[in-house]
Design an enzyme around this catalytic site. Structure first.
Site, PDB file in Angstrom:
ATOM      1  N   TYR A  77       0.860  -1.195   0.000  1.00 53.58           N
ATOM      2  CA  TYR A  77       0.000   0.000   0.000  1.00 53.58           C
ATOM      3  C   TYR A  77       0.886   1.231   0.000  1.00 53.58           C
ATOM      4  O   TYR A  77       1.836   1.315   0.770  1.00 53.58           O
ATOM      5  CB  TYR A  77      -0.905   0.019   1.237  1.00 53.58           C
ATOM      6  CG  TYR A  77      -2.338  -0.245   0.862  1.00 53.58           C
ATOM      7  CD1 TYR A  77      -2.997   0.613  -0.012  1.00 53.58           C
ATOM      8  CD2 TYR A  77      -3.021  -1.346   1.351  1.00 53.58           C
ATOM      9  CE1 TYR A  77      -4.309   0.369  -0.383  1.00 53.58           C
ATOM     10  CE2 TYR A  77      -4.331  -1.596   0.983  1.00 53.58           C
ATOM     11  CZ  TYR A  77      -4.961  -0.730   0.110  1.00 53.58           C
ATOM     12  OH  TYR A  77      -6.254  -0.964  -0.257  1.00 53.58           O
ATOM     13  N   GLU A  79      -0.438   4.813  -0.450  1.00 53.99           N
ATOM     14  CA  GLU A  79      -1.244   6.030  -0.699  1.00 53.99           C
ATOM     15  C   GLU A  79      -0.369   7.264  -0.553  1.00 53.99           C
ATOM     16  O   GLU A  79       0.431   7.363   0.378  1.00 53.99           O
ATOM     17  CB  GLU A  79      -2.428   6.087   0.284  1.00 53.99           C
ATOM     18  CG  GLU A  79      -3.498   5.078  -0.085  1.00 53.99           C
ATOM     19  CD  GLU A  79      -4.669   5.064   0.877  1.00 53.99           C
ATOM     20  OE1 GLU A  79      -4.931   6.081   1.522  1.00 53.99           O
ATOM     21  OE2 GLU A  79      -5.310   4.008   0.968  1.00 53.99           O
ATOM     22  N   ASP A 120      -7.316  13.622 -24.875  1.00 56.86           N
ATOM     23  CA  ASP A 120      -7.383  12.225 -24.437  1.00 56.86           C
ATOM     24  C   ASP A 120      -6.791  11.394 -25.578  1.00 56.86           C
ATOM     25  O   ASP A 120      -7.456  11.126 -26.579  1.00 56.86           O
ATOM     26  CB  ASP A 120      -8.841  11.842 -24.177  1.00 56.86           C
ATOM     27  CG  ASP A 120      -9.001  10.357 -23.855  1.00 56.86           C
ATOM     28  OD1 ASP A 120      -8.022   9.597 -23.988  1.00 56.86           O
ATOM     29  OD2 ASP A 120     -10.121   9.960 -23.474  1.00 56.86           O
ATOM     30  N   THR A 122      -4.026   5.867 -21.940  1.00 56.73           N
ATOM     31  CA  THR A 122      -3.897   4.532 -21.358  1.00 56.73           C
ATOM     32  C   THR A 122      -2.544   3.976 -21.784  1.00 56.73           C
ATOM     33  O   THR A 122      -1.959   4.411 -22.782  1.00 56.73           O
ATOM     34  CB  THR A 122      -5.007   3.578 -21.823  1.00 56.73           C
ATOM     35  OG1 THR A 122      -5.092   3.634 -23.248  1.00 56.73           O
ATOM     36  CG2 THR A 122      -6.351   3.952 -21.232  1.00 56.73           C
ATOM     37  N   LYS A 167      -2.588   0.190 -24.924  1.00 55.91           N
ATOM     38  CA  LYS A 167      -3.014   0.057 -26.325  1.00 55.91           C
ATOM     39  C   LYS A 167      -1.768   0.008 -27.209  1.00 55.91           C
ATOM     40  O   LYS A 167      -0.929  -0.846 -26.982  1.00 55.91           O
ATOM     41  CB  LYS A 167      -3.973   1.190 -26.684  1.00 55.91           C
ATOM     42  CG  LYS A 167      -5.268   1.140 -25.825  1.00 55.91           C
ATOM     43  CD  LYS A 167      -6.306   2.117 -26.294  1.00 55.91           C
ATOM     44  CE  LYS A 167      -7.626   1.952 -25.561  1.00 55.91           C
ATOM     45  NZ  LYS A 167      -7.742   2.733 -24.313  1.00 55.91           N
ATOM     46  N   ARG A 201      -2.209  -2.764 -18.364  1.00 57.34           N
ATOM     47  CA  ARG A 201      -3.518  -2.117 -18.248  1.00 57.34           C
ATOM     48  C   ARG A 201      -3.376  -0.919 -17.324  1.00 57.34           C
ATOM     49  O   ARG A 201      -2.892  -1.081 -16.199  1.00 57.34           O
ATOM     50  CB  ARG A 201      -4.476  -3.076 -17.542  1.00 57.34           C
ATOM     51  CG  ARG A 201      -5.482  -3.902 -18.349  1.00 57.34           C
ATOM     52  CD  ARG A 201      -5.707  -3.404 -19.640  1.00 57.34           C
ATOM     53  NE  ARG A 201      -7.044  -2.915 -19.802  1.00 57.34           N
ATOM     54  CZ  ARG A 201      -7.893  -3.459 -20.638  1.00 57.34           C
ATOM     55  NH1 ARG A 201      -7.574  -4.506 -21.352  1.00 57.34           N
ATOM     56  NH2 ARG A 201      -9.067  -2.929 -20.815  1.00 57.34           N
TER      57      ARG A 201
HETATM   58  N1  DSN Z   1     -12.621   0.469 -24.752  1.00 58.74           N
HETATM   59  C1  DSN Z   1     -11.656   1.303 -25.393  1.00 58.74           C
HETATM   60  C2  DSN Z   1     -11.653   1.068 -26.862  1.00 58.74           C
HETATM   61  O1  DSN Z   1     -11.810  -0.057 -27.271  1.00 58.74           O
HETATM   62  O2  DSN Z   1     -11.447   2.001 -27.636  1.00 58.74           O
HETATM   63  C3  DSN Z   1     -11.841   2.721 -25.065  1.00 58.74           C
HETATM   64  O3  DSN Z   1     -12.014   2.834 -23.691  1.00 58.74           O
END
Ligand code: DSN
Length: 421
Positions: free
Chosen positions: A61, A63, A207, A233, A236, A242
């Site tokens: 932990y 925080e 974003d 994120t 991707k 993740r």
């Molecule tokens: N779920 C993602 C996507 O497939 O684009 C976006 O959050």
């Protein structure tokens, strides 16, 4: 790694102790390796990233932030977070980075919390035109807690209508303008958005969840010099674990940090933070720039192959890792196309297209992306073949077995989690 597939750290132990759950992991590995993975938001993360995620850092932990935690014993995990922050800042040339958001949605929630009060007005891209749930959808916190004005793409060009964005901004005087998308195949002009934000005195949030990997590789223009806040994120095209992250100017650093913790999250997931550090370092290597370049070349090869077989690409093509395909001329819904492709060993997702007459559960389109197949080492030649296979799977459901055999032949040469990928 030898010739054995990479199952994850201490997989043998898991198999002995919990064969039932171990079988789930093996089946998912088989599923990922046994089909063509064309979901534009997925990738095969590296074994080093998997190792960091499957580590004892999950036990801690922490925080707070490095050097100012609310728990003892954080001196070691502090090093992981400092590395992740330093690397994120260097990779993207950002003044400040927060690597604690658990996801892209959490990153956006924190960014809105830092910049807005409930009821404030924000301007963002409509989900049915390629935006994201957190860009103001009525079923999401963003649409419920803020006064969201949405922009979209033009019906004729299927490109963002920057004149409409400016008109809406002038009319509604938003406190925040959001740019970025999940199903928009073209480059977004951050300089135009910056100009509009400055004209109305709004914050600009980019974003870039979908394109952060391409920006990290330096193959598309970066949002960082233009936006006050950039959310993304890490899993991707960036090929990390993740999770989410936020970049911002020094001016907003304290606000963003307070919004992530303690406002929207408690303890950060230190194993994931460590894995983000690994991924950021991997993305700084020259091979990653080459990977990012090939992702786009492959997406363009796939889009051309699909178009050549009558599968129209929304906006006429792609500048990025994904394409959105309009199926209306084929008289097949997106949901049906997704099912037909699955039957032939091809995984992709149905997706609404701009001005779609069908609801989100059915749709008139599919979305395809090349981060996974590029990680597997496929090139434009293979993507041409993939285009043919997708088209046949959609048009000729009765030939799913035969198409599946061709998919398997392609994957026999290009499997993830073998010694080379
Ligand atoms: N779920 C993602 C996507 O497939 O684009 C976006 O959050």
């Amino acid at each position: 790694m030898g010739e054995e597939p990479y199952y994850g750290p201490d997989f043998g132990l898991l198999r002995k102790q919990d064969p039932e759950l171990a079988q789930v992991l093996l089946d998912e590995l088989d599923r990922q390796r046994g089909g063509l993975q064309l979901v534009a938001s997925e990738n095969f993360t590296s074994p080093a990233v998997l190792a960091a995620m499957g580590s004892t850092l999950t036990n801690k932990y922490a925080e707070g932030y490095p050097g100012r935690r609310y728990y003892g014993g954080c001196e070691v995990v502090d090093r992981a977070e400092r590395l992740a922050v330093q690397r994120a800042r260097k990779l993207f040339g950002a003044e400040h980075a927060n690597v604690q958001p658990h996801s892209g949605a959490s990153a956006n929630l924190a960014a809105y919390a830092a910049l807005l009060q409930p009821g404030d007005t924000m301007l963002a891209m409509a989900l049915p035109h390629g935006g994201h749930l957190t860009h103001g959808s009525k079923v999401n916190f963003s649409g419920r807690w803020f006064n969201v004005v949405s922009y979209g793409v033009r019906r004729d060009t299927e490109l963002i209508d920057y004149d409409e964005v400016r008109d809406l901004a002038l009319r509604h005087q938003p406190k925040l303008i959001v740019c970025g998308a999940t199903a928009y195949p073209r480059l977004i002009d951050f300089t135009v958005f910056r100009g509009i934000a400055d004209e109305v005195g709004a914050w600009l949030l980019a974003d870039v969840a979908h394109t952060s990997g391409l920006m990290a590789g330096g193959v598309i223009p970066s949002a960082v010099p233009h936006a006050d806040v950039v959310t993304f994120t890490t899993h991707k095209a960036l090929r990390g674990p993740r999770g989410g992250a936020i970049l911002c100017t020094e001016e907003l650093a304290a606000k963003i940090d307070r919004a992530v913790y303690p406002f929207i999250q408690g303890g950060p997931m230190m194993h994931v933070v460590a894995a983000k550090a690994v991924a950021f370092a991997e993305a700084m290597r020259p091979e990653f720039a080459d990977y990012a370049r090939r992702v786009i070349v492959n997406a363009q090869a796939l889009t051309e192959a699909l178009a050549g077989e009558g599968m129209r690409a929304v906006s006429g093509g792609t500048d990025t890792h994904l394409a959105l395909i309009d199926l209306r001329d084929l008289d097949v819904s997106g949901a049906e196309a997704e099912r037909r492709c699955a039957a032939a060993g091809i995984t992709l997702n149905r997706n609404v297209i701009p001005y779609d007459p069908e609801p989100a559960a059915i749709t008139s389109g599919i979305r395809v992306g090349t981060p996974c197949v590029t990680t597997q080492g496929m090139g434009p030649q293979e993507l041409k073949e993939v285009g043919t296979l997708v088209t046949r799977a959609v048009r000729q459901p009765g030939r799913a077995r035969e198409i599946g055999a061709r998919v398997s032949a392609l994957l026999a040469i290009h499997q993830p989690y073998l010694s080379e990928y």
